[in-house]
Motif scaffolding. Structure first.
Motif, PDB file in Angstrom:
ATOM      1  N   GLU A  15     119.270  -1.785  23.902  1.00  0.00           N
ATOM      2  CA  GLU A  15     119.792  -0.451  23.613  1.00  0.00           C
ATOM      3  C   GLU A  15     118.853   0.333  22.682  1.00  0.00           C
ATOM      4  O   GLU A  15     118.977   1.569  22.556  1.00  0.00           O
ATOM      5  N   TRP A  16     117.940  -0.341  22.040  1.00  0.00           N
ATOM      6  CA  TRP A  16     116.988   0.353  21.176  1.00  0.00           C
ATOM      7  C   TRP A  16     115.942   1.128  21.987  1.00  0.00           C
ATOM      8  O   TRP A  16     115.240   1.966  21.448  1.00  0.00           O
ATOM      9  N   GLY A  17     115.829   0.789  23.259  1.00  0.00           N
ATOM     10  CA  GLY A  17     114.897   1.517  24.119  1.00  0.00           C
ATOM     11  C   GLY A  17     113.486   0.952  24.090  1.00  0.00           C
ATOM     12  O   GLY A  17     113.230  -0.147  23.584  1.00  0.00           O
ATOM     13  N   ASP A  18     112.569   1.740  24.638  1.00  0.00           N
ATOM     14  CA  ASP A  18     111.176   1.299  24.768  1.00  0.00           C
ATOM     15  C   ASP A  18     110.347   1.722  23.565  1.00  0.00           C
ATOM     16  O   ASP A  18     110.627   2.716  22.894  1.00  0.00           O
ATOM     17  N   SER A  19     109.314   0.948  23.322  1.00  0.00           N
ATOM     18  CA  SER A  19     108.345   1.283  22.280  1.00  0.00           C
ATOM     19  C   SER A  19     107.341   2.282  22.833  1.00  0.00           C
ATOM     20  O   SER A  19     107.429   2.723  23.978  1.00  0.00           O
ATOM     21  N   ARG A  20     106.360   2.611  22.037  1.00  0.00           N
ATOM     22  CA  ARG A  20     105.309   3.522  22.489  1.00  0.00           C
ATOM     23  C   ARG A  20     104.186   2.778  23.212  1.00  0.00           C
ATOM     24  O   ARG A  20     103.135   3.353  23.501  1.00  0.00           O
ATOM     25  N   TYR A  21     104.384   1.496  23.512  1.00  0.00           N
ATOM     26  CA  TYR A  21     103.353   0.668  24.118  1.00  0.00           C
ATOM     27  C   TYR A  21     103.685   0.366  25.574  1.00  0.00           C
ATOM     28  O   TYR A  21     104.846   0.315  25.967  1.00  0.00           O
ATOM     29  N   VAL A  22     102.609   0.148  26.377  1.00  0.00           N
ATOM     30  CA  VAL A  22     102.784  -0.242  27.772  1.00  0.00           C
ATOM     31  C   VAL A  22     101.918  -1.462  28.057  1.00  0.00           C
ATOM     32  O   VAL A  22     100.912  -1.714  27.383  1.00  0.00           O
ATOM     33  N   ASP A  23     102.332  -2.196  29.067  1.00  0.00           N
ATOM     34  CA  ASP A  23     101.532  -3.273  29.647  1.00  0.00           C
ATOM     35  C   ASP A  23     100.877  -2.654  30.882  1.00  0.00           C
ATOM     36  O   ASP A  23     101.553  -2.350  31.862  1.00  0.00           O
ATOM     37  N   LEU A  24      99.566  -2.441  30.831  1.00  0.00           N
ATOM     38  CA  LEU A  24      98.857  -1.667  31.861  1.00  0.00           C
ATOM     39  C   LEU A  24      98.096  -2.580  32.806  1.00  0.00           C
ATOM     40  O   LEU A  24      97.330  -3.443  32.374  1.00  0.00           O
ATOM     41  N   THR A  25      98.299  -2.369  34.106  1.00  0.00           N
ATOM     42  CA  THR A  25      97.521  -3.062  35.140  1.00  0.00           C
ATOM     43  C   THR A  25      96.948  -2.026  36.093  1.00  0.00           C
ATOM     44  O   THR A  25      97.678  -1.160  36.587  1.00  0.00           O
ATOM     45  N   LEU A  26      95.660  -2.121  36.358  1.00  0.00           N
ATOM     46  CA  LEU A  26      94.966  -1.235  37.283  1.00  0.00           C
ATOM     47  C   LEU A  26      94.381  -2.071  38.407  1.00  0.00           C
ATOM     48  O   LEU A  26      93.785  -3.116  38.162  1.00  0.00           O
ATOM     49  N   ALA A  27      94.546  -1.605  39.640  1.00  0.00           N
ATOM     50  CA  ALA A  27      93.975  -2.310  40.793  1.00  0.00           C
ATOM     51  C   ALA A  27      93.280  -1.298  41.688  1.00  0.00           C
ATOM     52  O   ALA A  27      93.799  -0.199  41.922  1.00  0.00           O
ATOM     53  N   GLY A  28      92.100  -1.645  42.167  1.00  0.00           N
ATOM     54  CA  GLY A  28      91.381  -0.736  43.050  1.00  0.00           C
ATOM     55  C   GLY A  28      90.063  -1.335  43.473  1.00  0.00           C
ATOM     56  O   GLY A  28      89.669  -2.414  43.031  1.00  0.00           O
ATOM     57  N   SER A  29      89.383  -0.614  44.357  1.00  0.00           N
ATOM     58  CA  SER A  29      88.054  -1.020  44.808  1.00  0.00           C
ATOM     59  C   SER A  29      87.062   0.014  44.288  1.00  0.00           C
ATOM     60  O   SER A  29      87.007   1.138  44.783  1.00  0.00           O
ATOM     61  N   LEU A  30      86.303  -0.364  43.268  1.00  0.00           N
ATOM     62  CA  LEU A  30      85.387   0.551  42.598  1.00  0.00           C
ATOM     63  C   LEU A  30      84.113  -0.188  42.200  1.00  0.00           C
ATOM     64  O   LEU A  30      84.086  -1.415  42.156  1.00  0.00           O
ATOM     65  N   ARG A  31      83.080   0.582  41.891  1.00  0.00           N
ATOM     66  CA  ARG A  31      81.923  -0.015  41.230  1.00  0.00           C
ATOM     67  C   ARG A  31      82.351  -0.495  39.846  1.00  0.00           C
ATOM     68  O   ARG A  31      83.138   0.168  39.168  1.00  0.00           O
ATOM     69  N   LEU A  32      81.830  -1.613  39.421  1.00  0.00           N
ATOM     70  CA  LEU A  32      82.177  -2.125  38.105  1.00  0.00           C
ATOM     71  C   LEU A  32      81.829  -1.112  37.020  1.00  0.00           C
ATOM     72  O   LEU A  32      82.600  -0.905  36.075  1.00  0.00           O
ATOM     73  N   ALA A  33      80.669  -0.454  37.144  1.00  0.00           N
ATOM     74  CA  ALA A  33      80.270   0.533  36.142  1.00  0.00           C
ATOM     75  C   ALA A  33      81.290   1.663  36.042  1.00  0.00           C
ATOM     76  O   ALA A  33      81.626   2.124  34.941  1.00  0.00           O
ATOM     77  N   ASP A  34      81.790   2.136  37.193  1.00  0.00           N
ATOM     78  CA  ASP A  34      82.793   3.205  37.172  1.00  0.00           C
ATOM     79  C   ASP A  34      84.054   2.726  36.463  1.00  0.00           C
ATOM     80  O   ASP A  34      84.633   3.451  35.642  1.00  0.00           O
ATOM     81  N   ALA A  35      84.485   1.502  36.776  1.00  0.00           N
ATOM     82  CA  ALA A  35      85.699   0.968  36.149  1.00  0.00           C
ATOM     83  C   ALA A  35      85.550   0.894  34.636  1.00  0.00           C
ATOM     84  O   ALA A  35      86.445   1.300  33.880  1.00  0.00           O
ATOM     85  N   LEU A  36      84.420   0.389  34.170  1.00  0.00           N
ATOM     86  CA  LEU A  36      84.222   0.250  32.730  1.00  0.00           C
ATOM     87  C   LEU A  36      84.139   1.604  32.036  1.00  0.00           C
ATOM     88  O   LEU A  36      84.648   1.784  30.923  1.00  0.00           O
ATOM     89  N   ASN A  37      83.512   2.577  32.673  1.00  0.00           N
ATOM     90  CA  ASN A  37      83.438   3.909  32.076  1.00  0.00           C
ATOM     91  C   ASN A  37      84.796   4.589  32.038  1.00  0.00           C
ATOM     92  O   ASN A  37      85.109   5.316  31.089  1.00  0.00           O
ATOM     93  N   HIS A  38      85.633   4.366  33.058  1.00  0.00           N
ATOM     94  CA  HIS A  38      87.003   4.886  33.009  1.00  0.00           C
ATOM     95  C   HIS A  38      87.733   4.325  31.786  1.00  0.00           C
ATOM     96  O   HIS A  38      88.395   5.062  31.039  1.00  0.00           O
TER      97      HIS A  38
END
Length: 489
Positions: free
Chosen positions: A162-185
Motif C-alpha cells: 500500500e506504500w506504493g512504488d519507489s522512484r527506482y526501476v529494474d530496467l531491461t533492454l533488448a534489441g539488435s544493435l552495434r555494441l558501440a551504439d548500445a554503450l553510448n545510449h
C-alpha cells in the motif's frame, strides 16, 4: 551498482573481444569515487554475459566536490555519506562505462573489427536505476533507439504494497544493435533518467554529449529533455548543445522536442561572424552542400548513385526527388541511421514502383563490399572526417579501389574557416565526433594522392560563402575515373 550485458551472437564469447575484457578473468579499475570490476557470470558458445560492478567509496565521493557541494540536494552535513548514489545506477555508472569500455564505446576492436561494425542481439539489465519520471520515461527515451524496454517499478517495501512504488526501476533492454551504439545510449541516458550528476557540469560536457549522441540524438523525439537533463538544466550549455546540433543536422531532420532556448544565458549560436547576410536570410550550409553535391552528380550524368554514410537520409530524400536518378542506394554502418532514413523516405508508404528505386544497406565503408560495385557515382558527404586517420587508406581502397564508381563526390569541412564561427576557435572541431578536419592544402594533398593511386582525375571547389582569407566553410572534390573519361570521349 550493477549493469549486465548479454549476447546470444555465436560465438557469444566474442563479446570479450569487443569489450577487450577476457571472460576468464576478473578485472578491476580505480575510479575517482571508488572501483569498477568486470567479470563474466556466464561465458559459452551460445550465450555470454559481462557484468560491470561499481563499488563507491563514500569518502572518495564526498571529497573534492567543489562548487557542486553547495547546491547538491544531498549537501546537508551527512548527505555526502548517506544517499542513494552508491547503490543506484547513476552518472557514476556512466563514468565507469566510459573508462572501462573506452574502445568499445568508440566502436573499435582490433580483434573483431567486422563484428564491432555489426548489429548483434543484446540484452542489458540495470537492476536498480533511479528514474525521475517513472517507468514510462524509460520507455520514451530508449524505445525510439530500437530497444524493447521493460522497466519494472521497485516497490518501497514489498511487505507494505500500500506504500506504493519507489522512484527506482529494474530496467531491461533488448534489441539488435552495434555494441558501440548500445554503450553510448547507456552512457548518455542513465544520468538523464537519474536527472542528477555526481560532478560539476562544465562546458566540455557539451562535447561529450554530441560525441556520444552522434547518429541518434538529433532525431530523438525526446531530444530537448535529454539535452536539458544531461547538462544538469544549465540553460546556457543546453542552448549551446542544441545550437551546435541544429547546425550539424539540416532543418528537415525528424522533429524533436526542442524546448530549449538556443540563445538563453548567452549561449552562442554558431553562425559566421561578420558575414554580410543575416542568418535568417542565409541558406543553411547543409542545404548549400546538398545542392552542390546534386549539381555535381547531374553534371556527371550519373543515374545509379550510392550515398555512402547516408546517416538519416537527408541527401537520399533529395536524390529520390530527382527522377534522373533511377537507382538510389543508402549505405551506413548504423541500423539506427538506416531506420531514420527509412522513416524520412516513408518507404512503407511509397508505391511499389517508387520503392524499387531505393535500397538501404548496412555496410562498413572500410571493408570491400561486392554489392557496391558497378554504380555510376558515389557520395561521401561529410563522412571522411569521422574516421580515424589510420583507417582512411582502408576506406580509399574499398571505395576507389574495389567499388570503383565512375564519379566520387567528397565533401569535408575546411578547418581554416572555423575562425569565422562564433565560439569555435581554430583549435576546436565542428562536431564532437570529428577525428580531424583538414586545411585546404591538406585536403588537396589527400585528393591528389587518392586520384593518382586509383586512376582518377579530380577537381576541388568550395561550398558556401567564400572568405578571401580562409576560403569556404566546406570543401568538395569531384573524382572522375580515368577510363570513364576515355569512354565519354
Amino acid at each position: 551498482m550493477l549493469l549486465t550485458l548479454t549476447t546470444t551472437h555465436r560465438p557469444a564469447t566474442d563479446l570479450g573481444h569487443l569489450l577487450v575484457k577476457h571472460p576468464d578473468r576478473v578485472q578491476s579499475f580505480d575510479l575517482p569515487a571508488g572501483a569498477a570490476h568486470v567479470f563474466y557470470p556466464e561465458a559459452g558458445e551460445a550465450r555470454c554475459t559481462a557484468a560491470l560492478l561499481v563499488e563507491v567509496d563514500p569518502l572518495k565521493l564526498g571529497g573534492g566536490r567543489g562548487r557542486r557541494q553547495a547546491t547538491a540536494p544531498e549537501s546537508f552535513t551527512l548527505g555526502q555519506y548517506v544517499n542513494d548514489r552508491p547503490y543506484a545506477a547513476s552518472s557514476l555508472l556512466s563514468s565507469a562505462l566510459a573508462k572501462v569500455f573506452r574502445s568499445a564505446l568508440r566502436g573499435e576492436s582490433r580483434d573483431r573489427p567486422e563484428l564491432a561494425a555489426t548489429s548483434i542481439p543484446l540484452t542489458v539489465r540495470v537492476p536498480v536505476l533511479r528514474c525521475r519520471g517513472g517507468a514510462d520515461l524509460a520507455v520514451r527515451v530508449f524505445a525510439p533507439l530500437g530497444w524493447t524496454v521493460t522497466a519494472t517499478p521497485i516497490p518501497l517495501d514489498e511487505s507494505y504494497p500500500e506504500w506504493g512504488d519507489s522512484r527506482y526501476v529494474d530496467l531491461t533492454l533488448a534489441g539488435s544493435l552495434r555494441l558501440a551504439d548500445a554503450l553510448n545510449h547507456l552512457y548518455v541516458l542513465l544520468p538523464v533518467l537519474d536527472d542528477a550528476k555526481h560532478y560539476w557540469v562544465a562546458p566540455d560536457e557539451v562535447d561529450k554529449l554530441l560525441r556520444a549522441g552522434s547518429g541518434w540524438l538529433a532525431g530523438h523525439p525526446e531530444r530537448g529533455l535529454i539535452i536539458r537533463r544531461y547538462l544538469a538544466h544549465r540553460r546556457a550549455l543546453a542552448g549551446t548543445a542544441l545550437a551546435r546540433l541544429t547546425a550539424l543536422y539540416p532543418a528537415d531532420e525528424p522533429p524533436a522536442d526542442d524546448s530549449v532556448d538556443p540563445t538563453a544565458d548567452g549561449a552562442a549560436v554558431p553562425s559566421p561572424a561578420g558575414a554580410g547576410a543575416t542568418a535568417a536570410h542565409r541558406a543553411p550550409l547543409a542545404v548549400l552542400r546538398r545542392e552542390a553535391v546534386l549539381a555535381a552528380l547531374r553534371d556527371s550524368g550519373a543515374s545509379r548513385v550510392l550515398d555512402l554514410g547516408c546517416g538519416g537520409g537527408a541527401l537520399l530524400a533529395a536524390l529520390v526527388a530527382d527522377r534522373r536518378f533511377t537507382e538510389v542506394v543508402g549505405v551506413d554502418v548504423s541500423d539506427r541511421a538506416l531506420g531514420l532514413a527509412a522513416r524520412r523516405l516513408r518507404l512503407d508508404r511509397l508505391p511499389e514502383r517508387q520503392r524499387e528505386r531505393i535500397h538501404l544497406r548496412q555496410s562498413a565503408l572500410t571493408y570491400s563490399d561486392d554489392r557496391l560495385r558497378g554504380y555510376d557515382a558515389a557520395v561521401l558527404m561529410e563522412v571522411v572526417e569521422h574516421l580515424d586517420p589510420p583507417r582512411l587508406p582502408a576506406l580509399q581502397d574499398a571505395v576507389f579501389g574495389h567499388a570503383r564508381p565512375g564519379t566520387v563526390v567528397v565533401t569535408t569541412p575546411n578547418v581554416e574557416y572555423n575562425v569565422r564561427y562564433e565560439g569555435l576557435g581554430p583549435d576546436r572541431f565542428r562536431h564532437a565526433d570529428h577525428r580531424f578536419e583538414w586545411t585546404r592544402a591538406e585536403f588537396a594533398c589527400w585528393v591528389e594522392g587518392v586520384a593518382a593511386a586509383h586512376g582518377y582525375t579530380a577537381t576541388i571547389t568550395g561550398v558556401g560563402d567564400a572568405d578571401p582569407e580562409v576560403g569556404s566553410p566546406t570543401q568538395m572534390a569531384v573524382f572522375t575515373r580515368d577510363d570513364r573519361k576515355e569512354t565519354d570521349r
